[in-house]
Design an enzyme around this catalytic site. Structure first.
Site, PDB file in Angstrom:
ATOM      1  N   LYS A  37       0.846  -1.206   0.000  1.00 30.25           N
ATOM      2  CA  LYS A  37       0.000   0.000   0.000  1.00 30.25           C
ATOM      3  C   LYS A  37       0.882   1.257   0.000  1.00 30.25           C
ATOM      4  CE  LYS A  37      -1.854   1.770   4.009  1.00 30.25           C
ATOM      5  NZ  LYS A  37      -1.631   3.214   4.170  1.00 30.25           N
ATOM      6  N   ASN A  38       1.876   1.272   0.901  1.00 24.09           N
ATOM      7  CA  ASN A  38       2.637   2.515   1.078  1.00 24.09           C
ATOM      8  C   ASN A  38       3.684   2.748   0.010  1.00 24.09           C
ATOM      9  OD1 ASN A  38       1.018   3.043   3.221  1.00 24.09           O
ATOM     10  ND2 ASN A  38       2.499   2.472   4.781  1.00 24.09           N
ATOM     11  N   CYS A 131      -5.881   8.146   9.371  1.00 24.25           N
ATOM     12  CA  CYS A 131      -6.324   7.550  10.641  1.00 24.25           C
ATOM     13  C   CYS A 131      -6.146   8.574  11.759  1.00 24.25           C
ATOM     14  CB  CYS A 131      -5.439   6.358  10.970  1.00 24.25           C
ATOM     15  SG  CYS A 131      -5.845   4.940   9.999  1.00 24.25           S
ATOM     16  N   ARG A 136      -0.919  14.820  12.494  1.00 23.24           N
ATOM     17  CA  ARG A 136      -0.427  14.623  11.118  1.00 23.24           C
ATOM     18  C   ARG A 136      -0.370  15.932  10.330  1.00 23.24           C
ATOM     19  NH1 ARG A 136      -2.347   8.924   8.960  1.00 23.24           N
ATOM     20  NH2 ARG A 136      -0.247   8.929   8.114  1.00 23.24           N
ATOM     21  N   ASP A 324       3.926   0.965  12.098  1.00 20.84           N
ATOM     22  CA  ASP A 324       2.716   0.327  11.567  1.00 20.84           C
ATOM     23  C   ASP A 324       2.500  -1.078  12.118  1.00 20.84           C
ATOM     24  OD1 ASP A 324       2.998   1.833   8.247  1.00 20.84           O
ATOM     25  OD2 ASP A 324       2.318   2.604  10.171  1.00 20.84           O
ATOM     26  N   ARG A 416      -8.960  -0.488   4.180  1.00 21.33           N
ATOM     27  CA  ARG A 416      -8.137   0.558   3.546  1.00 21.33           C
ATOM     28  C   ARG A 416      -6.743   0.038   3.226  1.00 21.33           C
ATOM     29  NH1 ARG A 416      -7.497   5.509   7.147  1.00 21.33           N
ATOM     30  NH2 ARG A 416      -5.788   5.778   5.666  1.00 21.33           N
TER      31      ARG A 416
HETATM   32  C1  EPZ Z   1       3.631   7.211   6.114  1.00 17.38           C
HETATM   33  O1  EPZ Z   1       2.809   8.211   6.686  1.00 17.38           O
HETATM   34  C2  EPZ Z   1       2.758   5.967   6.011  1.00 17.38           C
HETATM   35  N1  EPZ Z   1       1.621   6.232   5.138  1.00 17.38           N
HETATM   36  C3  EPZ Z   1       2.262   5.562   7.398  1.00 17.38           C
HETATM   37  O2  EPZ Z   1       1.524   4.342   7.246  1.00 17.38           O
HETATM   38  C4  EPZ Z   1       3.474   5.293   8.284  1.00 17.38           C
HETATM   39  O3  EPZ Z   1       3.026   4.985   9.589  1.00 17.38           O
HETATM   40  C5  EPZ Z   1       4.369   6.539   8.322  1.00 17.38           C
HETATM   41  O4  EPZ Z   1       4.743   6.921   6.978  1.00 17.38           O
HETATM   42  C6  EPZ Z   1       5.639   6.304   9.129  1.00 17.38           C
HETATM   43  O5  EPZ Z   1       6.344   5.242   8.604  1.00 17.38           O
HETATM   44  C7  EPZ Z   1       1.794   6.187   3.794  1.00 17.38           C
HETATM   45  O6  EPZ Z   1       2.881   5.941   3.300  1.00 17.38           O
HETATM   46  C8  EPZ Z   1       0.578   6.435   2.945  1.00 17.38           C
HETATM   47  P1  EPZ Z   1       5.468  10.736   8.283  1.00 17.38           P
HETATM   48  P2  EPZ Z   1       3.302   9.757   6.699  1.00 17.38           P
HETATM   49  O7  EPZ Z   1       5.331  11.956   7.450  1.00 17.38           O
HETATM   50  O8  EPZ Z   1       4.016  10.068   5.466  1.00 17.38           O
HETATM   51  C9  EPZ Z   1       5.021  13.991  11.752  1.00 17.38           C
HETATM   52  C10 EPZ Z   1      -0.289   2.890   7.567  1.00 17.38           C
HETATM   53  O9  EPZ Z   1      -0.832   2.380   8.561  1.00 17.38           O
HETATM   54  N2  EPZ Z   1       5.026  14.970  10.665  1.00 17.38           N
HETATM   55  O10 EPZ Z   1       6.758   9.998   8.295  1.00 17.38           O
HETATM   56  O11 EPZ Z   1       2.139  10.597   7.081  1.00 17.38           O
HETATM   57  C11 EPZ Z   1       3.738  13.180  11.743  1.00 17.38           C
HETATM   58  O12 EPZ Z   1       2.711  13.878  12.421  1.00 17.38           O
HETATM   59  C12 EPZ Z   1       0.121   4.351   7.587  1.00 17.38           C
HETATM   60  O13 EPZ Z   1      -0.036   2.271   6.494  1.00 17.38           O
HETATM   61  C13 EPZ Z   1       5.044  16.319  10.982  1.00 17.38           C
HETATM   62  O14 EPZ Z   1       5.055  16.716  12.150  1.00 17.38           O
HETATM   63  O15 EPZ Z   1       4.323   9.697   7.930  1.00 17.38           O
HETATM   64  C14 EPZ Z   1       4.127  11.916  12.434  1.00 17.38           C
HETATM   65  O16 EPZ Z   1       4.064  12.121  13.825  1.00 17.38           O
HETATM   66  C15 EPZ Z   1      -0.172   5.014   8.922  1.00 17.38           C
HETATM   67  N3  EPZ Z   1       5.021  17.234   9.972  1.00 17.38           N
HETATM   68  C16 EPZ Z   1       5.581  11.719  12.005  1.00 17.38           C
HETATM   69  O17 EPZ Z   1       6.037  13.001  11.543  1.00 17.38           O
HETATM   70  C17 EPZ Z   1       5.004  16.838   8.651  1.00 17.38           C
HETATM   71  O18 EPZ Z   1       5.016  17.724   7.768  1.00 17.38           O
HETATM   72  C18 EPZ Z   1       5.765  10.687  10.888  1.00 17.38           C
HETATM   73  O19 EPZ Z   1       5.043  11.138   9.782  1.00 17.38           O
HETATM   74  C19 EPZ Z   1       4.995  15.460   8.345  1.00 17.38           C
HETATM   75  C20 EPZ Z   1       5.016  14.534   9.364  1.00 17.38           C
END
Ligand code: EPZ
Length: 441
Positions: A37-38, A131, A136, A324, A416
């Site tokens: 998915k990711n 979610c 986020r 995850d 999803r």
């Molecule tokens: C990706 O989400 C994945 N989703 C998530 O999988 C996964 O948990 C996550 O990466 C971490 O590995 C997809 O790829 C579609 P991040 P993403 O930006 O990109 C903070 C699943 O279950 N942050 O690395 O949203 C954020 O709030 C999903 O398959 C900021 O503060 O993850 C979080 O606390 C869930 N500001 C942390 O960083 C930003 O601009 C990690 O977020 C961006 C992120």
């Protein structure tokens, strides 16, 4: 059982029903897991860049893909889908605004930001959904894209424009997966070279780069993990096969471990799950990985009737323990012998599954970013509701090891990210079915 939750079918008035599981059966057999998915979500968004048709093979049939394909159609792309093969041609795409419900619902809609800026120099989309595992925000995305020349208007949605995109050095304050992907998408056809420092190292990002390079991009990851993008004039179409979903692999390995079973995953040798597999082995499971490049890339797990606790562990950006798999692991630790403490360092609200597991007899104490689990010898069937995607999968794992019958609602969340969790687990011998849903049970 009234299923709620943000899901594609339900948003179109289709009731997805609930899962009914009778636990206590050790899982046995072999299974091939779905495409990632990711990995596929950023790949699909990147099809907005360049001309020519892209054929994506092994694309999982999951809610987030459905919604992403809807967004591509709304932007004017030609989208054809046959089973797990999707063909996307953005040649006639002319829109750069996404108003749809789909975009507000899934987190990956934010990846259209980099793709639309790259192609149209303008992007308007709702603040991304996802979610309820945390706030986020997208501040890291915005700062990175501003470095390449994008301007953002203050609005109740995301409005970005760029006269042109110029390569530059972007230093991410945190290795955000999505921000790394958006920067790559904006830089791929920008003028000049972009360096992404402190880039996320998740393997799904390297898949995105592999896909873009198949289309004529010039992207490489250096030894220290930085990413160098040399902007090119245009991208052509290509055909690409998505790799196995490592989080689904981890989920099914945990299902076997939780039930004292033995299974073989036939299309993933766990090379992107090392930190996770170390924890499984510490808990007493036996893991055998086939050598890379062998005739069959697989991973076999066997497990004692009752696992050991995991001690202290924390989630971390790749190659650390994947956030995850935190909820699915928590569910399995509930019946392990001994104590475990999981510290969730990535998202600020990813322990919502604990309340549901406690209804099954689990002993879990949440203290800030820490979940303290005292293993109990038996969990019991209950009526539960999935709190989010991976939390829903965790409840399925809880139910597989519980005495009696469990019903899980809100399964739109699970759909999803998991193509057909009841089909896969039934293949491994589980007593699980979807009731009153829109799939044959
Ligand atoms: C990706 O989400 C994945 N989703 C998530 O999988 C996964 O948990 C996550 O990466 C971490 O590995 C997809 O790829 C579609 P991040 P993403 O930006 O990109 C903070 C699943 O279950 N942050 O690395 O949203 C954020 O709030 C999903 O398959 C900021 O503060 O993850 C979080 O606390 C869930 N500001 C942390 O960083 C930003 O601009 C990690 O977020 C961006 C992120």
């Amino acid at each position: 059982m009234q299923a709620r939750g943000l899901c594609r079918a339900e948003s179109r008035g289709m009731f997805l029903g609930y899962l009914e599981i009778t636990g206590g059966i050790p899982l046995h057999g072999e299974i091939e897991v779905q495409g990632s998915k990711n990995a596929v979500l950023p790949i699909l968004a990147s099809c907005m860049l360049g001309e020519g048709a892209c054929t994506i093979e092994n694309c999982p049939s999951i809610g987030d893909v459905d919604d992403t394909l809807e967004i591509l159609k709304l932007l004017g792309c030609r989208v054809e889908r046959e089973g797990r093969t999707v063909c996307i041609d953005a040649s006639s795409a002319g829109k750069n605004e996404i108003e749809s419900m789909e975009a507000a619902r899934i987190r990956s809609s934010v990846l259209f930001l980099g793709a639309l800026l790259g192609r149209m120099k303008r992007a308007v989309l709702p603040l991304p959904g996802g979610c309820a595992i945390g706030r986020r925000p997208i501040d890291i995305h915005i700062k990175a894209l501003e470095k390449l020349g994008a301007c953002f208007a203050e609005d109740d949605k995301v409005v970005a424009t760029a006269r042109q995109l110029l390569g530059d050095t972007v230093v991410l304050p945190f290795p955000s997966v999505g921000a790394t992907e958006n920067t790559i998408l904006a830089a791929a056809t920008a003028h000049g070279i972009t360096w992404i420092k402190n880039a996320a190292r998740e393997p799904e990002i390297d898949e995105l780069c592999e896909f873009l390079n198949c289309r004529g991009a010039d992207i490489e990851r250096t030894k220290n993990g930085d990413i160098r993008v040399c902007g090119v004039e245009r991208l052509r179409g290509t055909t690409y096969r998505v790799k196995a979903d490592r989080i689904v692999t981890g989920t099914y390995l945990l299902a076997a471990a939780a039930t004292g079973g033995e299974i073989l995953i036939t299309n993933d040798n766990g090379s992107c799950l090392r930190a996770f597999l170390q924890v499984l082995e510490k808990m007493g499971a036996g893991v055998i990985r086939s050598p890379r490049g062998g005739k069959q890339e697989g991973i076999r797990i066997s497990s004692p009737e009752r696992l050991l606790g995991a001690g202290d562990l924390e989630t971390a950006p790749y190659p650390g323990f994947p956030t995850d798999l935190q909820s699915p692991l928590m569910a399995v630790l509930c019946r392990a012998s001994g104590k475990s403490c999981i510290r969730e360092k990535i998202f600020e609200n990813r322990f919502k599954t604990a309340d549901e597991l406690v209804k099954m007899g689990a002993e879990i104490e949440i203290d800030g970013d820490c979940a303290r689990i005292s293993g109990v010898p038996q969990l019991y069937g209950a009526v539960l509701e999935a709190p989010d995607l991976r939390g829903g999968a965790a409840l399925v794992l809880g139910a597989l090891q519980a005495k009696g019958c469990t019903k899980i609602g809100n399964i739109g969340y699970i759909d999803r990210g998991y193509e057909n969790i009841e089909r896969d687990l039934r293949l491994l011998g589980a007593d699980i079915r979807r009731v009153d849903g829109n799939r044959d049970c």
